[in-house]
Design a protein around this motif. Sequence first.
Motif, PDB file in Angstrom:
ATOM      1  N   ASP A 193      13.933  -0.947   1.237  1.00 53.51           N
ATOM      2  CA  ASP A 193      13.891   0.240   0.391  1.00 53.51           C
ATOM      3  C   ASP A 193      12.446   0.626   0.073  1.00 53.51           C
ATOM      4  OD1 ASP A 193      13.211  -1.754  -1.387  1.00 53.51           O
ATOM      5  OD2 ASP A 193      14.887  -1.427  -2.741  1.00 53.51           O
ATOM      6  N   ARG A 194      12.303   1.714  -0.649  1.00 50.28           N
ATOM      7  CA  ARG A 194      10.979   2.235  -1.001  1.00 50.28           C
ATOM      8  C   ARG A 194      10.171   1.221  -1.798  1.00 50.28           C
ATOM      9  NH1 ARG A 194      10.203   7.144  -5.047  1.00 50.28           N
ATOM     10  NH2 ARG A 194      10.122   5.379  -6.398  1.00 50.28           N
TER      11      ARG A 194
ATOM     12  N   GLY B 125       5.553  -2.163  -2.303  1.00 49.82           N
ATOM     13  CA  GLY B 125       5.046  -3.470  -2.720  1.00 49.82           C
ATOM     14  C   GLY B 125       4.328  -4.192  -1.592  1.00 49.82           C
ATOM     15  N   ALA B 126       4.905  -4.150  -0.396  1.00 53.64           N
ATOM     16  CA  ALA B 126       4.279  -4.787   0.756  1.00 53.64           C
ATOM     17  C   ALA B 126       2.956  -4.121   1.107  1.00 53.64           C
ATOM     18  CB  ALA B 126       5.230  -4.743   1.946  1.00 53.64           C
TER      19      ALA B 126
ATOM     20  N   ALA C 236      -2.780  -4.363   1.337  1.00 57.26           N
ATOM     21  CA  ALA C 236      -4.079  -3.731   1.084  1.00 57.26           C
ATOM     22  C   ALA C 236      -4.960  -4.648   0.240  1.00 57.26           C
ATOM     23  CB  ALA C 236      -3.884  -2.389   0.377  1.00 57.26           C
ATOM     24  N   GLY C 237      -4.381  -5.248  -0.776  1.00 55.15           N
ATOM     25  CA  GLY C 237      -5.154  -6.177  -1.612  1.00 55.15           C
ATOM     26  C   GLY C 237      -5.628  -7.376  -0.823  1.00 55.15           C
ATOM     27  N   TRP C 238      -4.761  -7.922   0.015  1.00 49.13           N
ATOM     28  CA  TRP C 238      -5.128  -9.075   0.823  1.00 49.13           C
ATOM     29  C   TRP C 238      -6.233  -8.706   1.806  1.00 49.13           C
ATOM     30  CZ3 TRP C 238      -2.557 -11.392   5.628  1.00 49.13           C
ATOM     31  CH2 TRP C 238      -2.896 -12.729   5.782  1.00 49.13           C
ATOM     32  N   GLY C 239      -6.125  -7.538   2.412  1.00 48.37           N
ATOM     33  CA  GLY C 239      -7.132  -7.096   3.366  1.00 48.37           C
ATOM     34  C   GLY C 239      -8.468  -6.759   2.729  1.00 48.37           C
TER      35      GLY C 239
ATOM     36  N   ILE D  99      -2.464  -9.124 -14.701  1.00 48.15           N
ATOM     37  CA  ILE D  99      -2.211  -7.831 -15.348  1.00 48.15           C
ATOM     38  C   ILE D  99      -1.282  -6.994 -14.473  1.00 48.15           C
ATOM     39  CG2 ILE D  99      -3.288  -5.630 -16.000  1.00 48.15           C
ATOM     40  CD1 ILE D  99      -5.719  -7.365 -16.947  1.00 48.15           C
ATOM     41  N   GLY D 100      -1.496  -7.027 -13.170  1.00 49.03           N
ATOM     42  CA  GLY D 100      -0.624  -6.304 -12.247  1.00 49.03           C
ATOM     43  C   GLY D 100       0.804  -6.826 -12.282  1.00 49.03           C
ATOM     44  N   VAL D 101       0.969  -8.143 -12.344  1.00 51.47           N
ATOM     45  CA  VAL D 101       2.306  -8.734 -12.429  1.00 51.47           C
ATOM     46  C   VAL D 101       2.985  -8.309 -13.732  1.00 51.47           C
ATOM     47  CG1 VAL D 101       3.569 -10.916 -12.689  1.00 51.47           C
ATOM     48  CG2 VAL D 101       1.806 -10.685 -10.930  1.00 51.47           C
TER      49      VAL D 101
END
Length: 143
Positions: free
Chosen positions: A81-82, A87-88, A93-96, A125-127
């Motif tokens: 789903d969206r 989320g992925a 993007a964060g990992w990269g 904070i994101g979590v």
Amino acid sequence: MIIIFNFLAGILFGFGLLLSGMADPAKVLNFLDLAGHWDPSLAFVMGGAVIVTMIGYRMVFRRAKPVLDDHFRVPTARQIDRQLVIGAAIFGAGWGLVGLCPGPALVSIVLAAPAIFVFVPAMLIGVAGATWLKRVQAAYQSA
């Protein structure tokens, strides 16, 4: 008893991340940099993890139930789903950009790299923000 086994599994996982280099953002970024100084060594780490996981799942699911619980807790969602895609994408993007994902980031605290003390609070904070948004969305949908 479960807490002790979870703690020991976390310690083992952390040592594996340190030993494999997954806790080193530079090594991860070099793995992701296909056009530059590509370091393929993490592909072997991932391949080894996939093999161990395949064997482990086959062994565990031969049992009627887990050793420390009354039943297996396997995700049932099968749809893409969206929320999953967004989320992925954010995770990737964060990992990269940074070369860290949550597990290695928490392990990297012991290395005391200055960037970790910015990344980990931002991640937490994101979590918390995602958890809050999910509650707001659930309240809105039930109203």
